[in-house]
Motif scaffolding. Structure first.
Motif, short mmCIF file in Angstrom:
data_model
loop_
_atom_site.label_atom_id
_atom_site.label_comp_id
_atom_site.label_asym_id
_atom_site.label_seq_id
_atom_site.Cartn_x
_atom_site.Cartn_y
_atom_site.Cartn_z
N GLY A 1 0.79 -1.22 0.00
CA GLY A 1 0.00 0.00 0.00
C GLY A 1 0.83 1.27 0.00
N SER A 2 2.15 1.14 -0.11
CA SER A 2 3.03 2.30 -0.05
C SER A 2 2.83 3.23 -1.24
N GLU A 3 2.80 4.53 -0.94
CA GLU A 3 2.69 5.52 -2.00
C GLU A 3 4.07 5.98 -2.48
N GLY A 4 5.11 5.58 -1.74
CA GLY A 4 6.45 6.03 -2.11
C GLY A 4 7.22 5.04 -2.96
N SER B 1 20.31 0.97 0.54
CA SER B 1 21.39 1.96 0.62
C SER B 1 20.84 3.39 0.57
N GLU B 2 19.66 3.56 -0.02
CA GLU B 2 19.01 4.88 -0.08
C GLU B 2 18.13 5.14 1.15
N ARG B 3 18.16 4.21 2.10
CA ARG B 3 17.41 4.33 3.36
C ARG B 3 15.90 4.35 3.12
N THR B 4 15.44 3.64 2.11
CA THR B 4 14.00 3.54 1.87
C THR B 4 13.37 2.82 3.05
N PRO B 5 12.39 3.44 3.73
CA PRO B 5 11.86 2.86 4.97
C PRO B 5 11.39 1.41 4.83
N GLU B 6 10.67 1.11 3.76
CA GLU B 6 10.12 -0.24 3.60
C GLU B 6 11.25 -1.28 3.50
N ALA B 7 12.30 -0.95 2.78
CA ALA B 7 13.43 -1.88 2.65
C ALA B 7 14.14 -2.05 3.99
N SER C 1 7.40 2.33 -6.34
CA SER C 1 6.82 1.93 -7.62
C SER C 1 6.35 0.49 -7.51
N ASP C 2 5.60 0.03 -8.50
CA ASP C 2 5.13 -1.36 -8.47
C ASP C 2 6.29 -2.35 -8.46
N ASP C 3 7.34 -2.06 -9.21
CA ASP C 3 8.51 -2.94 -9.23
C ASP C 3 9.21 -2.96 -7.88
N GLU C 4 9.29 -1.81 -7.24
CA GLU C 4 9.93 -1.73 -5.93
C GLU C 4 9.11 -2.45 -4.86
N LYS C 5 7.80 -2.37 -4.97
CA LYS C 5 6.93 -3.11 -4.05
C LYS C 5 7.16 -4.61 -4.22
N SER C 6 7.27 -5.05 -5.48
CA SER C 6 7.50 -6.46 -5.75
C SER C 6 8.85 -6.92 -5.20
N THR C 7 9.86 -6.06 -5.35
CA THR C 7 11.20 -6.38 -4.85
C THR C 7 11.20 -6.57 -3.34
N CYS C 8 10.57 -5.65 -2.62
CA CYS C 8 10.53 -5.73 -1.15
C CYS C 8 9.67 -6.89 -0.69
N THR C 9 8.55 -7.12 -1.38
CA THR C 9 7.66 -8.23 -1.00
C THR C 9 8.35 -9.57 -1.19
N ASP C 10 9.06 -9.73 -2.29
CA ASP C 10 9.78 -10.97 -2.55
C ASP C 10 10.82 -11.23 -1.47
#
Length: 341
Positions: A222-225, A281-287, A227-236
């Motif tokens: 549900g993150s607005e920050g 490395s970019e300190r993305t909160p979800e990652a 992209s769909d690809d980034e959501k898939s990467t973190c979910t995987d």
């Protein structure tokens, strides 16, 4: 440097006076030409490290659940005798282990661990331009030792905040293993070390959804920050952690041994999407929240000396880098780590 000065030219030039007795050279028609290198004293530190490799198990979990399919020290030593880059890294890792088991000499052995690893990398970068059937086992062993060596080195800091950078660097180096092994995967599977790779592959392909990661997974999707690809990467990446967590809390007993957990834990940075490392490395909160869950697994294996307190340091570092509005997501992993302690 271990391994240097051992090779000789295919047509050496030598002086007869330097390598023949007075009686023999008088009747010899061979013209004087050859000079052998000066013989150095045996390096007793290197001998100590080599002995430790041959006679010790380096206190690592076995390479397989099957006792008939263990990676033996003789297999490693045999390969190291033919490849100086592996010999140097093998001795470097032995020095690192002795620094752990002999605290009074820790600084001495750490000094040798750093120096020998530096030599190993230099030789590897200079000589290994292609993976072949002949060198693939040595390269695989080298990358394995290098990975564990670097992971252990991440804890050599008192700066908790900077630990995240050190750990991400470790994961980036570890992904180099994937680049090496992918190039000649079929050769390695067919080699005498193929069983180790098959054991790892049996484990790391597991993806699961489960109660431990469900809420964080919903947060990511549900993150607005992202992209769909980034959501898939973190979910995987998160789903590959769920499999461990199910076993860590006793919900699933099957395949819950330290061997399985350790192999899976070490394999995780290799199989997740490379873009996850960029997000971290970019300190993305979800990652970073995903890394806080991975810290649980590190903490679960804290008694393995190469891992030690890395789980605690990673979790604490993630907390320091996250804005307070994200801290509520750290409550469950922190509780889980305290339960495991």
């Amino acid at each position: 440097m271990v391994g240097e000065g051992l090779a000789t030219s295919s047509s050496p030039s030598f002086s007869l006076h330097s390598c023949a007795s007075p009686s023999s050279h008088q009747s010899s028609p061979v013209s004087p030409s050859c000079e052998f290198p000066t013989i150095q004293d045996a390096n007793m530190v290197h001998m100590r490290l080599f002995y430790h490799c041959v006679n010790g198990d380096l206190d690592l979990p076995p390479s397989s659940e099957n006792p008939d399919k263990m990676l033996s020290s003789s297999m490693i030593v045999k390969a190291a005798l033919s490849y100086p880059f592996l010999m140097n890294e093998m001795l470097a890792f032995a020095a690192l282990h002795l620094a752990h088991t002999e605290p009074a000499k820790a600084q001495f052995y750490k000094h040798h661990a750093v120096g020998l690893q530096t030599h190993a990398l230099s030789i590897f970068n200079r000589e290994m331009t292609k993976v072949t059937r002949e060198n693939c086992i040595a390269i695989l062993m080298f990358t394995w030792f290098m990975t564990l060596h670097t992971l252990c080195g991440t804890t050599e800091t008192e700066d908790t905040r900077s630990y995240l950078d050190r750990f991400v660097h470790y994961m980036q180096l570890h992904r180099g293993v994937r680049a090496v092994t992918t190039e000649a995967w079929h050769m390695m599977i067919e080699s005498e070390m193929g069983f180790v790779l098959e054991e790892g592959m049996r484990i790391i392909e597991k993806l699961e959804s489960g109660p431990h990661t469900a809420e964080l997974k919903s947060c990511i999707q549900g993150s607005e920050g992202l992209s769909d690809d980034e959501k898939s990467t973190c979910t995987d990446a998160l789903e590959r952690i769920q499999w461990f967590l199910t076993r860590a809390d006793g919900s699933e007993e099957k395949d819950s041994s330290l061997v399985t957990t350790f192999l899976s834990l070490i394999s995780w940075p290799v199989i997740i999407d490379a873009d996850f490392l960029r997000l971290a490395s970019e300190r993305t909160p979800e990652a970073m929240l995903v890394l806080s869950y991975y810290a649980i697994l590190l903490h679960l294996c804290r008694n393995v000396w190469v891992i030690g307190r890395s789980g605690q340091l990673l979790f604490q570092s993630v907390r320091l880098h996250l804005d307070e509005k994200w801290h509520e997501w750290l409550d469950w992993p922190e509780k889980m780590m305290n339960t495991l302690s």
